[in-house]
Scaffold this active site. Structure first.
Site, PDB file in Angstrom:
ATOM      1  N   ASN A 147      -7.599  -2.724  14.156  1.00 37.74           N
ATOM      2  CA  ASN A 147      -8.999  -2.925  13.756  1.00 37.74           C
ATOM      3  C   ASN A 147      -9.160  -4.119  12.820  1.00 37.74           C
ATOM      4  OD1 ASN A 147      -7.898  -2.005  11.399  1.00 37.74           O
ATOM      5  ND2 ASN A 147      -9.156  -0.176  11.204  1.00 37.74           N
ATOM      6  N   GLU A 173      -9.612  -1.680   5.183  1.00 32.95           N
ATOM      7  CA  GLU A 173     -10.245  -1.376   6.459  1.00 32.95           C
ATOM      8  C   GLU A 173     -11.518  -2.213   6.615  1.00 32.95           C
ATOM      9  OE1 GLU A 173      -8.426   0.154   8.361  1.00 32.95           O
ATOM     10  OE2 GLU A 173      -7.984   2.226   7.858  1.00 32.95           O
ATOM     11  N   HIS A 231      -7.372  -4.673  10.061  1.00 39.04           N
ATOM     12  CA  HIS A 231      -7.063  -4.449   8.639  1.00 39.04           C
ATOM     13  C   HIS A 231      -5.793  -5.176   8.215  1.00 39.04           C
ATOM     14  CE1 HIS A 231      -4.686  -0.384   9.295  1.00 39.04           C
ATOM     15  NE2 HIS A 231      -3.881  -1.415   9.353  1.00 39.04           N
ATOM     16  N   ASP A 279       0.814  -1.209   0.000  1.00 42.21           N
ATOM     17  CA  ASP A 279       0.000   0.000   0.000  1.00 42.21           C
ATOM     18  C   ASP A 279       0.849   1.262   0.000  1.00 42.21           C
ATOM     19  OD1 ASP A 279       0.907  -0.529   2.552  1.00 42.21           O
ATOM     20  OD2 ASP A 279      -1.071  -0.810   3.426  1.00 42.21           O
TER      21      ASP A 279
HETATM   22  C1  F6R Z   1       1.476  -1.536   6.149  1.00 37.65           C
HETATM   23  C2  F6R Z   1       0.137  -2.087   6.225  1.00 37.65           C
HETATM   24  C3  F6R Z   1      -0.655  -2.105   7.486  1.00 37.65           C
HETATM   25  C4  F6R Z   1       0.155  -2.480   8.734  1.00 37.65           C
HETATM   26  C5  F6R Z   1      -0.716  -2.476   9.979  1.00 37.65           C
HETATM   27  C6  F6R Z   1       0.082  -2.758  11.226  1.00 37.65           C
HETATM   28  O1  F6R Z   1       1.984  -1.640   4.836  1.00 37.65           O
HETATM   29  O2  F6R Z   1      -0.336  -2.504   5.240  1.00 37.65           O
HETATM   30  O3  F6R Z   1      -1.714  -3.016   7.340  1.00 37.65           O
HETATM   31  O4  F6R Z   1       0.726  -3.736   8.542  1.00 37.65           O
HETATM   32  O5  F6R Z   1      -1.346  -1.232  10.118  1.00 37.65           O
HETATM   33  O6  F6R Z   1       0.977  -1.708  11.441  1.00 37.65           O
HETATM   34  P1  F6R Z   1       2.107  -1.795  12.576  1.00 37.65           P
HETATM   35  O7  F6R Z   1       3.035  -2.861  12.133  1.00 37.65           O
HETATM   36  O8  F6R Z   1       2.765  -0.432  12.529  1.00 37.65           O
HETATM   37  O9  F6R Z   1       1.420  -2.090  13.839  1.00 37.65           O
END
Ligand code: F6R
Length: 264
Positions: free
Chosen positions: A136, A143, A138, A67
Site C-alpha cells: 500500500n 500507513e 507504506h 518499527d
Molecule cells: C518493516 C517495515 C515495513 C516493511 C514492508 C515490506 O520494518 O517497516 O515497512 O518494509 O511492509 O515488507 P516485506 O519486505 O515483508 O514485503
C-alpha cells in the site's frame, strides 16, 4: 531519486549489501537504520557472511530499527526485536547496547517514541536508512494518510497490512493492530536512504512512489523529496514503471560517469 533496476531479487540484495559494506568500510562508526520483513532477509544473510569473513565489522556501528508492534515484548517470536536478533544481530559483531528497536512493551509508549527520536538525535542522526515497501506504499509502519513530516509515534495498522503480516502469526495467535514507527520526517532526516523492492506484488506501489504525485496516500512518495534516495528494484517490481527505459538510460549514464571519474 536514483533508480536502479536489476534482473533478480538476489541482485537487489547484493547491491544493498555492497552499499552497507562500503558505508561501514568508509565510516566504521556509522549509524544505520534497519528494517524487518521479507525483503531485507537476503541482504542480512550477505552482511552476516561478509562479517564472518571479516570483510566488514559492525563493532563500532549503531543501529536504529524502523518499527515495532505495540504490545509485543522483545522476547515474543513475532516482535521485530526478536526478528533482528535472529536474522542479523546474533550473527554479527555488533554490541547489543548499540542496537535500538522501538520498545513495544514500554509502560508509556508515547514517551518511548519521543525518547527514540532523542536517541537518534543524540547518536548524530542516521547515516544510511534501509527501507522495504508495503504493497500500500507504506514505509516503516507509516500507513497511507501518515503525515509527511511525522516523527516516531504510535500508528494504527491498516487491514491490508494486518492481512499481509498475518503469515507470520499462528491462526490463534494475537496479532497487534498498533505499532510504534519512525515517522516519515524521521526517515527523511537520514543522510542516505536505500529502499529495496522485489516481486510483482510491489509493482503498483513502486510506480506510485516514483511516478505518482507526492501524496500521503502513498507514504513512500515522500522519498521524492530526499536528496540522496536510492531505490533498487528487481524486474518484477519495476514492471509497472511508465518510463522504465529512461531510468535504465540514466543509470547507464551514471555508471559511465563514475567509471570516467575513477579513471581520471
Ligand atoms: C518493516 C517495515 C515495513 C516493511 C514492508 C515490506 O520494518 O517497516 O515497512 O518494509 O511492509 O515488507 P516485506 O519486505 O515483508 O514485503
Amino acid at each position: 531519486m536514483q533508480i536502479v533496476i536489476l534482473p533478480t531479487a538476489d541482485d537487489v540484495a547484493d547491491y544493498g549489501a555492497q552499499l552497507f559494506i562500503r558505508q561501514l568500510t568508509k565510516h566504521p562508526q556509522s549509524v544505520l537504520g534497519l528494517a524487518t520483513g521479507s525483503t531485507p532477509l537476503a541482504l542480512y544473510r550477505l552482511l552476516i557472511h561478509a562479517c564472518q569473513q571479516q570483510q566488514v565489522s559492525f563493532a563500532r556501528a549503531r543501529t536504529f530499527n524502523l518499527d515495532e508492534y505495540l504490545g509485543l515484548a522483545a522476547e515474543h517470536p513475532q516482535s521485530y526485536r526478536y526478528f533482528m536478533q535472529q536474522h542479523l544481530f546474533n550473527a554479527i559483531d555488533i554490541l547489543p547496547e548499540n542496537t535500538a528497536v522501538p520498545d513495544g512493551s514500554a509502560a508509556d509508549p508515547v514517551a518511548a517514541c519521543q525518547q527514540y527520536e532523542q536517541q537518534i538525535a543524540a547518536a548524530g542522526g542516521i547515516d544510511l536508512q534501509l527501507l522495504g515497501l508495503g504493497r500500500n506504499g507504506h514505509i516503516g509502519f507509516n500507513e497511507p494518510s501518515s503525515g509527511l513530516r511525522s516523527r516516531t509515534r504510535i500508528k494504527t495498522l491498516t487491514p491490508a497490512t494486518i492481512a499481509d503480516n498475518a503469515r507470520f502469526f499462528q491462526p490463534d495467535e494475537y496479532q497487534p493492530h498498533l505499532s510504534l514507527t519512525m515517522g516519515i520526517g524521521t526517515i527523511l532526516d537520514a543522510r542516505k536512504v536505500l529502499l529495496l523492492a522485489t516481486g510483482a506484488n510491489k509493482a503498483n506501489a513502486v510506480q506510485a512512489m516514483i511516478e505518482g504525485p507526492l501524496t500521503a496516500a502513498c507514504p513512500a512518495s515522500a522519498l521524492q523529496l530526499h536528496q540522496h534516495a536510492i531505490v533498487v528494484l528487481d524486474e518484477a517490481a519495476a514492471a509497472q514503471l511508465a518510463d522504465i527505459e529512461f531510468y535504465r538510460h540514466i543509470e547507464r549514464e551514471n555508471q559511465a560517469l563514475l567509471h570516467r571519474l575513477a579513471n581520471q
